[in-house]
Write a protein that holds these residues in place. Structure first.
Motif, PDB file in Angstrom:
ATOM      1  N   GLY A 240     -32.721  -8.165  20.527  1.00  0.00           N
ATOM      2  CA  GLY A 240     -34.091  -7.996  20.996  1.00  0.00           C
ATOM      3  C   GLY A 240     -34.257  -8.212  22.487  1.00  0.00           C
ATOM      4  N   SER A 241     -33.205  -8.676  23.174  1.00  0.00           N
ATOM      5  CA  SER A 241     -33.272  -8.930  24.614  1.00  0.00           C
ATOM      6  C   SER A 241     -33.000  -7.652  25.396  1.00  0.00           C
ATOM      7  CB  SER A 241     -32.245  -9.993  25.006  1.00  0.00           C
ATOM      8  OG  SER A 241     -32.499 -11.199  24.337  1.00  0.00           O
ATOM      9  N   PRO A 242     -33.454  -7.596  26.650  1.00  0.00           N
ATOM     10  CA  PRO A 242     -33.148  -6.425  27.481  1.00  0.00           C
ATOM     11  C   PRO A 242     -31.642  -6.242  27.614  1.00  0.00           C
ATOM     12  CG  PRO A 242     -34.787  -7.835  28.533  1.00  0.00           C
ATOM     13  CD  PRO A 242     -34.267  -8.589  27.368  1.00  0.00           C
ATOM     14  N   GLN A 243     -31.195  -5.016  27.599  1.00  0.00           N
ATOM     15  CA  GLN A 243     -29.760  -4.737  27.675  1.00  0.00           C
ATOM     16  C   GLN A 243     -29.217  -5.087  29.055  1.00  0.00           C
ATOM     17  OE1 GLN A 243     -28.741  -0.729  26.710  1.00  0.00           O
ATOM     18  NE2 GLN A 243     -26.538  -1.080  26.766  1.00  0.00           N
ATOM     19  N   ALA A 244     -28.064  -5.733  29.080  1.00  0.00           N
ATOM     20  CA  ALA A 244     -27.426  -6.058  30.360  1.00  0.00           C
ATOM     21  C   ALA A 244     -26.974  -4.769  31.051  1.00  0.00           C
ATOM     22  CB  ALA A 244     -26.228  -6.976  30.137  1.00  0.00           C
ATOM     23  N   THR A 245     -27.051  -4.745  32.377  1.00  0.00           N
ATOM     24  CA  THR A 245     -26.624  -3.589  33.157  1.00  0.00           C
ATOM     25  C   THR A 245     -25.387  -3.952  33.968  1.00  0.00           C
ATOM     26  OG1 THR A 245     -28.084  -4.199  35.007  1.00  0.00           O
ATOM     27  CG2 THR A 245     -28.979  -2.709  33.325  1.00  0.00           C
TER      28      THR A 245
END
Length: 319
Positions: A240-245
């Motif tokens: 559910g967390s923003p995807q790492a870039t």
């Protein structure tokens, strides 16, 4: 008088024949241009060649005059190749490699066999370490030449290996599906790099769960997109967390300092790149990342064995 006219006429005709630039080229100019093409930057190429920027720029101009074509265009980020430069860079690389192979064959025929091992590396992150390893290997065996091939990214590292322009490299795992052989030489923990006044900056350790709502940025150190996805999932397990870039390694500390994201990196890399604008905090529950020496199937096995031993010894000294 007639004879003199004939000579002048012959000279007139000769001066206007198409002239080959090859006699004016030298391996020194080819190597210099090849290095600039790889680095995309005169300053970095000059440092790698142990030349001044003025000397290297003069060599490139000499090469352009000999060929009658502009090879480089300067811009705010360094230099880029013209269309003619792209063509010449490809040929120059092949010529430099071919001359090295020819030299080895000549030395062997003369009873002066020289073994060569080509090791590809990303400059800032591994330069001092590999220079020391290369010097120690050559000092131990005068018939060995370690050629260090500089690139700017792991993608370029893979290209050099797959194209046969390099034999071995240092990489972070995993490298599955690459067709490369490898042996692990050590592992590293992960750190989070924050702005110096961030709320986490004074902590000794942080947990991944504490970073779930923040944008995470990983360094561009991975062999493939699959490896990027592997570590993005490992360091951000909450779906559910923003995807790492992933960003260029040199940009990570800047992103952190400007509070545009939290930069996660192997500890040795984070401490090498972070500066006074950053604070480094260990991540207590992140899985360790393994570093390996990788090599191609065509690489000379005895030399890769020597390289692995020398790197392991150097790692033990650093520890």
């Amino acid at each position: 008088m007639a004879g003199s006219d004939a000579v002048d006429q012959d000279r007139w005709r000769y001066d206007r024949r198409p002239r080959s630039a090859l006699p004016e080229l030298s391996i020194r100019l080819l190597e210099s241009f090849h290095t600039v093409a790889q680095e995309g930057n005169i300053t970095r190429a000059a440092a790698r060649l142990h030349l001044t920027q003025q000397t290297l720029s003069a060599q490139i101009k000499q090469l352009e005059r000999a060929l009658g074509a502009d090879l480089l265009v300067r811009d705010s980020r360094g230099v880029r190749l013209t269309e003619a430069g792209e063509i010449f860079a490809e040929g120059a690389g092949a010529m430099v490699s071919g001359l090295a192979e020819l030299s080895a064959r000549v030395n062997q025929a003369a009873g002066q066999s020289i073994s060569r091992l080509r090791v590809v590396f990303c400059p800032r992150s591994t330069t001092p370490f590999l220079i020391r390893v290369a010097n120690e290997l050559e000092a131990a065996d005068p018939t060995l030449r370690v050629v260090l091939v500089s690139v700017r990214s792991m993608a370029e590292t893979r290209c050099e290996l797959e194209a046969g322009r390099a034999d071995a490299a240092l990489m972070w795992l995993p490298i599955e599906g690459s067709g490369l052989r490898h042996t692990v030489i050590g592992s590293d923990g992960w750190v989070a790099v924050f702005a110096h006044d961030d709320a986490f900056a004074d902590r000794d350790r942080v947990l991944l769960a504490e970073l779930t709502s923040a944008p995470l940025v990983l360094p561009g150190i991975f062999m493939s997109a699959a490896a990027e996805r592997h570590w993005a999932a490992a360091l951000r397990p909450d779906p559910g967390s923003p995807q790492a870039t992933v960003a260029d390694t040199a940009d990570g500390p800047i992103i952190a300092a400007r509070r545009q994201g939290i930069w996660l990196a192997p500890e040795s890399l984070g401490r090498r790149y972070a500066d006074a604008n950053n604070r480094i905090v260990r991540i207590a529950d992140a899985p360790p990342i393994e570093a390996a020496v990788v090599w191609t199937a065509q690489a000379p096995q005895p030399l890769t064995t020597l390289l692995v031993r020398a790197i392991r010894a150097a790692v033990e000294v650093n520890e």
